[in-house]
Design a protein around this motif. Structure first.
Motif, PDB file in Angstrom:
ATOM      1  N   PRO A 104       0.807  -1.229   0.000  1.00  0.00           N
ATOM      2  CA  PRO A 104       0.000   0.000   0.000  1.00  0.00           C
ATOM      3  C   PRO A 104       0.837   1.274   0.000  1.00  0.00           C
ATOM      4  O   PRO A 104       0.539   2.224  -0.742  1.00  0.00           O
ATOM      5  CB  PRO A 104      -0.814  -0.131   1.296  1.00  0.00           C
ATOM      6  N   ARG A 108       0.912   3.803  -3.220  1.00  0.00           N
ATOM      7  CA  ARG A 108       0.250   5.085  -2.958  1.00  0.00           C
ATOM      8  C   ARG A 108       1.217   6.262  -3.028  1.00  0.00           C
ATOM      9  O   ARG A 108       0.815   7.385  -3.346  1.00  0.00           O
ATOM     10  CB  ARG A 108      -0.415   5.052  -1.583  1.00  0.00           C
ATOM     11  N   GLU A 276      -3.339  -1.313  -6.539  1.00  0.00           N
ATOM     12  CA  GLU A 276      -2.941  -1.921  -5.265  1.00  0.00           C
ATOM     13  C   GLU A 276      -3.416  -3.364  -5.143  1.00  0.00           C
ATOM     14  O   GLU A 276      -2.691  -4.220  -4.629  1.00  0.00           O
ATOM     15  CB  GLU A 276      -3.510  -1.081  -4.123  1.00  0.00           C
ATOM     16  N   LYS A 280      -0.934  -6.564  -4.480  1.00  0.00           N
ATOM     17  CA  LYS A 280      -1.060  -7.492  -3.355  1.00  0.00           C
ATOM     18  C   LYS A 280      -1.277  -8.924  -3.833  1.00  0.00           C
ATOM     19  O   LYS A 280      -0.630  -9.869  -3.356  1.00  0.00           O
ATOM     20  CB  LYS A 280      -2.231  -7.074  -2.463  1.00  0.00           C
ATOM     21  N   PRO A 511      -3.415  -1.589   8.310  1.00  0.00           N
ATOM     22  CA  PRO A 511      -3.470  -2.164   6.955  1.00  0.00           C
ATOM     23  C   PRO A 511      -4.453  -3.318   6.815  1.00  0.00           C
ATOM     24  O   PRO A 511      -4.908  -3.607   5.708  1.00  0.00           O
ATOM     25  CB  PRO A 511      -2.021  -2.638   6.725  1.00  0.00           C
ATOM     26  N   ILE A 514      -8.032  -2.394   5.473  1.00  0.00           N
ATOM     27  CA  ILE A 514      -8.268  -2.081   4.063  1.00  0.00           C
ATOM     28  C   ILE A 514      -9.145  -3.176   3.462  1.00  0.00           C
ATOM     29  O   ILE A 514      -8.868  -4.370   3.620  1.00  0.00           O
ATOM     30  CB  ILE A 514      -6.934  -1.987   3.295  1.00  0.00           C
TER      31      ILE A 514
END
Length: 574
Positions: A104, A108, A276, A280, A511, A514
């Protein structure tokens, strides 16, 4: 020896990979033009941030698995069973850390390199340190060692000599072939060819494992031949492998977080993700791929030992030739060419990833610093020049690797001594808002100095008397670095700005809040599944009880005597 069919498969494969890699340049230019962009928008260095999760996962795995891994892990499987599978299984845990805690922030903050991230969190001094270490490790570890080990194995399979003068043409040919499509195509070329190479690698290794298992007679025959201890992964204290469970617990998180979460060569694939969720999912897809090397790379070495002990394979002159020994003695014509192609695939994948990272680091973190007005188009040319320079330096360095007693041991120890300060600074940096830039710089440079001192003590341990396992040393050094950073931060004035603190989690649970992608690609579901599968494998292949070992010895006295002699060979006569 390879025959005409084998050579045909090998040559065809190499031409296909180079063609796909060079074709990537045309593809990315055409797509950029259609979108109204130019190659300076990140197409060369980050594939225009268009990478989907399957490509990211395959590329992460391919860049990680080199010929060094295949050959060295097979050798370790022959020497000590499945103990060194810890380096593969434990990677699942650090890849989850990459996906959940680091991806992240990386995406970002819209960074191009990890040193760029470190500057945004701390300062330019920290960025310079990481850029320097990343370029050095890419040239001397990722490329140099891979070139040497790959050339040794390929020359052996082709019936060529393994002296430095005989290895040099092979190393040059491999480096030039790989450098060609990296220089032309950039990261997109690397990731596309990685997908092909990973498939070839897995198929080739699976073929060797299948033929070995078939010839031996299955899992029960393996168990009877080598015993339950050799088949275990987590080992007790004092184990002959030098890889007891506490060394793994203390040392692997240090080197694993450095390698999977902060090394530019690896993480650059994630930085090219389209979003994102894909970043991941790509990292977590690599988790599941990392479950395979234990069975496809380490286990074949143990199978080789069992086959030799049962008289089904000729004796092995050098443990480094375990993989090649099986290929040349078990596989039919045509299959050998596939395996050589698989080895070449792993080698080219690792070199390609490292070369692209060198280009990105040199262009953005070094050249652009001194000439900030440099156009992005010129940066691409600078990156290509750095790629060529990296190839030349790696070729010059590669023959020196032959002076080390153990290639795999040399790599592991080098990583253990350079990773502690980087792991400490990144982990504290993203979880503790009070960590300061000055403290981070002090930790990085002092930790590097301590690591080099310990490396020298270990390298010359015959004279220094150093006896600590390198994994224990990694844990010790990281603990010292964490203490240094905490104390230095508390003694320093808090200089963090609002921009710095955007790259710090409010808490470790943040986190996990999210939401993530829906369905099976949700990072929470994939993380839990990967951790559960890895934990189950550890449980199944746990160290056997003394009763089980004794029962095996009683039931298989002849095999037990052979394994005992293998584990504790008689000393050579003076």
């Amino acid at each position: 020896m390879l025959n005409i069919l084998d050579f045909g498969i090998l040559i065809g494969y190499v031409l296909m990979v180079i063609g796909v890699g060079c074709g990537a340049a045309w593809f990315q230019k055409r797509k950029a033009a259609r979108l109204g962009k130019s190659q300076d928008d990140g197409a060369y260095f980050l594939a225009a941030r268009t990478l989907a999760w399957p490509i990211i996962g395959l590329s992460l795995f391919s860049t990680n698995i080199s010929t060094v891994h295949i050959v060295a892990l097979c050798e370790e499987g022959f020497r000590s069973g499945l103990a060194y599978a810890n380096f593969e299984l434990a990677a699942v845990f650090t890849l989850v850390i990459l996906a959940v805690f680091f991806v992240p922030f990386y995406l970002r903050s819209n960074i191009t390199t990890l040193p760029d991230f470190l500057e945004k969190r701390f300062n330019r001094n920290c960025r310079d340190f990481l850029a320097f270490i990343s370029i050095i490790s890419a040239i001397f570890i990722h490329i140099g060692v891979s070139l040497y080990a790959g050339a040794v194995v390929i020359n052996a399979m082709l019936g060529l000599g393994t002296e430095v003068a005989q290895l040099m043409p092979t190393m040059i040919a491999i480096a030039v072939a790989t450098g060609l499509y990296v220089v032309v195509g950039g990261l997109l070329a690397v990731t596309l060819t990685d997908a092909i190479q990973t498939t070839t690698l897995l198929v080739g290794s699976a073929v060797v494992t299948y033929f070995a298992f078939t010839k031996l007679g299955g899992w029960n025959a393996l168990h009877d031949s080598v015993g339950p201890h050799m088949i275990s992964v987590l080992r007790p204290s004092g184990d002959f492998s030098g890889m007891p469970w506490h060394a793994v617990v203390l040392g692997y998180p240090v080197i694993g977080i450095w390698y999977w979460c902060t090394d530019q060569t690896i993480v650059q694939r994630v930085l090219g993700a389209k979003n994102e969720d894909h970043g991941k999912a790509g990292a977590l897809f690599a988790c599941f791929l990392k479950l395979l090397p234990m069975f496809l790379f380490v286990l074949p070495g143990l199978l080789c030992l069992a086959l030799i002990n049962n008289g089904l394979l000729p004796e092995l002159a050098d443990t480094k030739e375990a993989f090649a020994h099986m290929v040349m003695n078990l596989l039919p014509a045509g299959m050998r060419g596939l395996i050589v192609a698989a080895l070449l695939a792993a080698l080219m994948g690792t070199i390609a990833g490292a070369l692209n990272s060198i280009a990105t680091l040199f262009a953005f973190d070094l050249y652009k610093r001194f000439k900030p007005g440099t156009s992005d188009k010129k940066l691409v040319h600078i990156g290509r020049a750095a790629t060529i320079g990296g190839v030349i330096l790696a070729i010059v360095w590669s023959p020196i690797i032959g002076q080390f007693d153990s290639i795999y041991g040399a790599i592991a120890s080098m990583i253990c001594y350079i990773s502690p300060p980087i792991t400490a600074v990144f982990m504290i940096g993203i979880f503790w808002k009070r960590a300061t830039a000055k403290a981070a710089a002090i930790t990085l440079w002092s930790g590097f100095a301590m690591g080099m001192i310990v490396f020298a003590l270990d390298l010359f341990k015959e004279h220094t008397g150093w006896s600590m396992l390198f994994m224990h040393a990694a844990g010790m050094l990281c603990g010292i670095c964490i203490l240094v950073m905490i104390v230095a931060s508390l003694l320093d004035k808090d200089t963090n700005t609002e921009a710095n603190l955007k790259l710090v989690w409010d808490s470790p649970m943040t986190p996990l809040r999210i939401k993530g992608a829906p369905g099976l690609l949700n990072y929470k579901f994939l993380s839990i599944l990967a951790l559960v599968v890895a934990s189950l494998i550890y449980f199944v292949f746990r160290a056997p009880s003394a009763e089980k070992i004794n029962a095996w010895k009683i039931a298989n006295p002849e095999n037990a005597a052979k394994i005992e002699a293998h584990i504790h060979p008689a000393p050579e006569a003076p």
